[in-house]
Design a protein around this motif. Structure first.
Motif, short mmCIF file in Angstrom:
data_model
loop_
_atom_site.label_atom_id
_atom_site.label_comp_id
_atom_site.label_asym_id
_atom_site.label_seq_id
_atom_site.Cartn_x
_atom_site.Cartn_y
_atom_site.Cartn_z
N ALA A 175 -6.49 16.49 4.64
CA ALA A 175 -5.20 16.89 4.05
C ALA A 175 -5.29 18.24 3.34
O ALA A 175 -4.27 18.88 3.11
N GLU A 216 3.36 19.31 9.31
CA GLU A 216 4.03 18.32 8.46
C GLU A 216 3.80 16.90 8.96
O GLU A 216 3.65 15.97 8.17
N LYS A 271 0.45 15.85 7.75
CA LYS A 271 0.48 15.60 6.31
C LYS A 271 1.05 14.22 6.00
O LYS A 271 0.51 13.47 5.17
N ASN A 272 2.15 13.87 6.66
CA ASN A 272 2.77 12.56 6.44
C ASN A 272 1.87 11.43 6.88
O ASN A 272 1.74 10.41 6.20
N ASP A 322 -0.97 11.00 4.36
CA ASP A 322 -0.49 10.39 3.11
C ASP A 322 -0.34 8.89 3.26
O ASP A 322 -0.74 8.11 2.38
#
Length: 320
Positions: free
Chosen positions: A247, A254, A257-258, A261
């Protein structure tokens, strides 16, 4: 093309096989290379063997660590000492095909990294009859970083990358336990990777049978379940550490990243049993990218393994 290729090898108590590996490298059809060997505190005959090679061939450069670094940090040091336009990694107990470097140079193209599968051999250098990844798994190529979250098909001893990758991969984060998956993730994030259909490395597995036998040494069913649970918890901890480091990479998009997470949140609470619908949705949405290394017909089964958190369900799905 006559670019300098640096070969980074780490040694540690490797007297049994290291000569055969070095001989296979020095016999390469592509001759413009340097062999950088960093020893991590051997107390057998390895150092004497390496010193003899330095005297015989000026392409061999030998360094000794003042203290034991461990194999990841030792490879980091070896890579930092390389001067070539391309850097290949080598283990001390494998064997290279004679044209490995030549084939890689011809086929890397615009990619940052090239690798291959590896042919398994035993302690007597006899082929075991299968490859490291295939046929049960796939090799991946392109901009395919999602494939390296759960699995890895880029074994360090089979890869070569361009020197511009060094500034992105070093230093290797402390919590990354295997350097090859880190290198593969970075290369397939900031650029693309490729592979050769032909396996170019003979990968030695001389303790394979011992490993297999040790997995069966359970005193009771309860003992077996406890060991499985401990293994799952360690896997979850490592996965969280990897995702946190991934990360931090500036070039991730994006979507990645999602995904990271969600995975970090899910596996940070791995010791609690629950059914994570959001995790399932992400696994299904990105199934073919996340499980690209696995055969297509088995990918749905792996989805079940990763979003079920209840202990009994975990044990069931990990055993099928």
């Amino acid at each position: 093309m006559n670019n300098l290729v640096s070969i980074a090898m780490c040694s540690y108590n490797g007297e049994r096989f290291i000569q055969e590996q070095i001989d296979s490298i020095l016999s390469q059809s592509y001759t413009n290379f340097e062999l950088i060997i960093v020893d991590d505190g051997s107390n057998d005959n390895t150092i004497k063997i390496l010193e003899d090679y330095v005297k015989k061939d000026n392409r061999v450069k030998f360094f000794q660590n003042d203290k034991n670094l461990g194999f990841v940090k030792n490879f980091e040091k070896a890579i930092s000492l390389c001067n070539g336009d391309y850097i290949a990694l080598a283990d001390q107990d494998d064997i290279w095909k004679k044209d490995k470097i030549e084939v890689f140079i011809k086929n890397i193209g615009d990619n940052l990294l090239i690798y291959s599968d590896a042919i398994l051999i035993d302690q007597y250098s006899k082929e075991i009859g299968k490859e490291l990844i295939r046929p049960n798994g796939n090799l991946v190529e392109g901009k395919c970083n999602k494939a390296f979250i759960f699995y890895n098909c880029v074994s360090g001893n089979t890869l070569m990358f361009k020197k511009e990758l060094i500034k992105y991969i070093l230093p290797i984060p402390e919590k990354i336990t295997f350097h090859d998956i880190w290198i593969a993730f970075i290369a397939s994030t900031i650029g693309t990777i490729t592979f050769t259909e032909e396996a170019m490395t003979y990968y030695r597995r001389y303790s394979e049978q011992v490993t297999k036998d040790s997995k069966k040494e359970y005193k009771t069913i309860s003992d077996r379940l406890k060991k499985k649970e401990k293994s799952y918890l360690l896997h979850a901890e490592n996965l969280v550490n990897y995702c946190k480091e991934f990360a931090k990479v500036k070039n991730i998009d994006e979507d990645m990243k999602n995904i990271l997470d969600i995975f970090i949140g899910h596996y940070s609470n791995y010791n609690k049993g629950y059914f994570n619908l959001k995790m399932r949705d992400y696994l299904k949405k990105y199934k073919n990218e996340l499980f690209a290394i696995k055969r297509e017909k088995t990918r749905d089964r792996y989805i079940k393994r990763y979003y079920f958190k209840n202990k009994l369900l975990k044990i069931f799905f990990y055993s099928i």
